[in-house]
Design an enzyme around this catalytic site. Sequence first.
Site, mmCIF file in Angstrom:
data_model
loop_
_atom_site.group_PDB
_atom_site.id
_atom_site.type_symbol
_atom_site.label_atom_id
_atom_site.label_comp_id
_atom_site.label_asym_id
_atom_site.label_seq_id
_atom_site.Cartn_x
_atom_site.Cartn_y
_atom_site.Cartn_z
ATOM 1 N N CYS A 193 -7.155 -2.185 -8.995
ATOM 2 C CA CYS A 193 -6.236 -1.627 -10.205
ATOM 3 C C CYS A 193 -6.607 -0.259 -10.564
ATOM 4 O O CYS A 193 -7.895 -0.188 -11.225
ATOM 5 C CB CYS A 193 -6.218 -2.462 -11.469
ATOM 6 S SG CYS A 193 -5.114 -2.297 -12.936
ATOM 7 N N GLU A 218 -0.026 4.420 -0.971
ATOM 8 C CA GLU A 218 -0.861 3.233 -0.591
ATOM 9 C C GLU A 218 -0.236 2.054 -1.124
ATOM 10 O O GLU A 218 0.255 2.015 -2.255
ATOM 11 C CB GLU A 218 -2.448 3.560 -1.152
ATOM 12 C CG GLU A 218 -2.895 4.595 -0.554
ATOM 13 C CD GLU A 218 -4.233 4.938 -0.958
ATOM 14 O OE1 GLU A 218 -5.327 5.368 -0.284
ATOM 15 O OE2 GLU A 218 -4.493 4.823 -2.243
#
EC number: 2.1.1.192
Length: 369
Positions: free
Chosen positions: A351, A94
């Site tokens: 994150c 990704e």
Amino acid sequence: MNIDFPFQQPSLYGYKLNELKSILSPAFRAKQIYHWLYHRYENDAMRMDNISKTMQNYIREHFALSQIYPIRVEHSIDGSKKYLFETYDGHCFESVLIQMRDKKLGHKGEVVESEKWTMCLSSQIGCKVGCAFCFTAKGGFVRNLHASEIVEQVVIMKKDNQMAPHKRVNIVYMGMGEPLDNIENVTRAIEILSESEGLSISARRQTISTSGIAPKIKQLGKLNLGVQLAISLHAVDDKLRSQLIPMNKAYNISDILTEVRAFPIDTRKKVMFEYLMIKGVNDDLKSAKKLLQLLNGIKAKVNLILFNPHEGSTFKRPEINDVRAFADFLIKRGLLCTIRESRGIDISAACGQLREKVKAENVSCETLT
């Protein structure tokens, strides 16, 4: 020319312009092909209509173009997009496109709104580092991404969002993987992306984020690419950092900071230190004081990141008041500090949330063709 191609045919996205000139005749064809790849986003040689049929057939027979395929894109309510790519050998990874809008006053006092784009690229499928707070680590390590696969992430995202070739974007190597564990392919990708006849993304607009492989920081510094450096610090003592980032047992905080101090940085830039704040773990003012001491004498900027919850983690997101107090403590003592606004949380694109696993989720997504 040392290019590691795992494919039966080498990918054109893995070549610098001069390298392509050395293998194509006449040499000016290389510039034409570069224009098709990076200005027109064309990945079919037979549609490159200003080169001869002979050259089109030669390219088709001797080179590959697309080696990663976008199979899904998820849209966040904040404008971010998470791309799921499949590789030539059937793996998935990704990357994230982050859109931010800036408002400032124009020369006539009017409010001018502009958009900024940041591409968060993956450098590996999975990761070896095994950070305790990171979802990517849960899937283990599969393999390094090749330079061509890194470059193609940018091309695909630019094409999908109809960006002009030289539209300014920032690149951060903060997706899946540890970039310095794949330093040869990452630095080659940086050089290709910065080619003036290609996408012309300056190395100064590209940031490598590392968990702290000290010898590789030194190696990167010797290359003197002009790239920006970010250190995933996350703790102020070796005991805690070794629990959060097992690699710290091999390269401790002192080892990392020694190499950071020697790293060549543009006089206008600072080394970014990323500090993931976890409730009850490292979010107290005692840690802030120690962080200030550690970074003394370094041209540093601290980026505070709030932990993003994910499946299987027992860590908790900190209280925003504690984060602000931490930031204020540093700022009042002269250390530049920002609180990162998490983007794409609703699509697990923030994150520490990226992972190879393809999940059957009820999200807004589309298949790219």
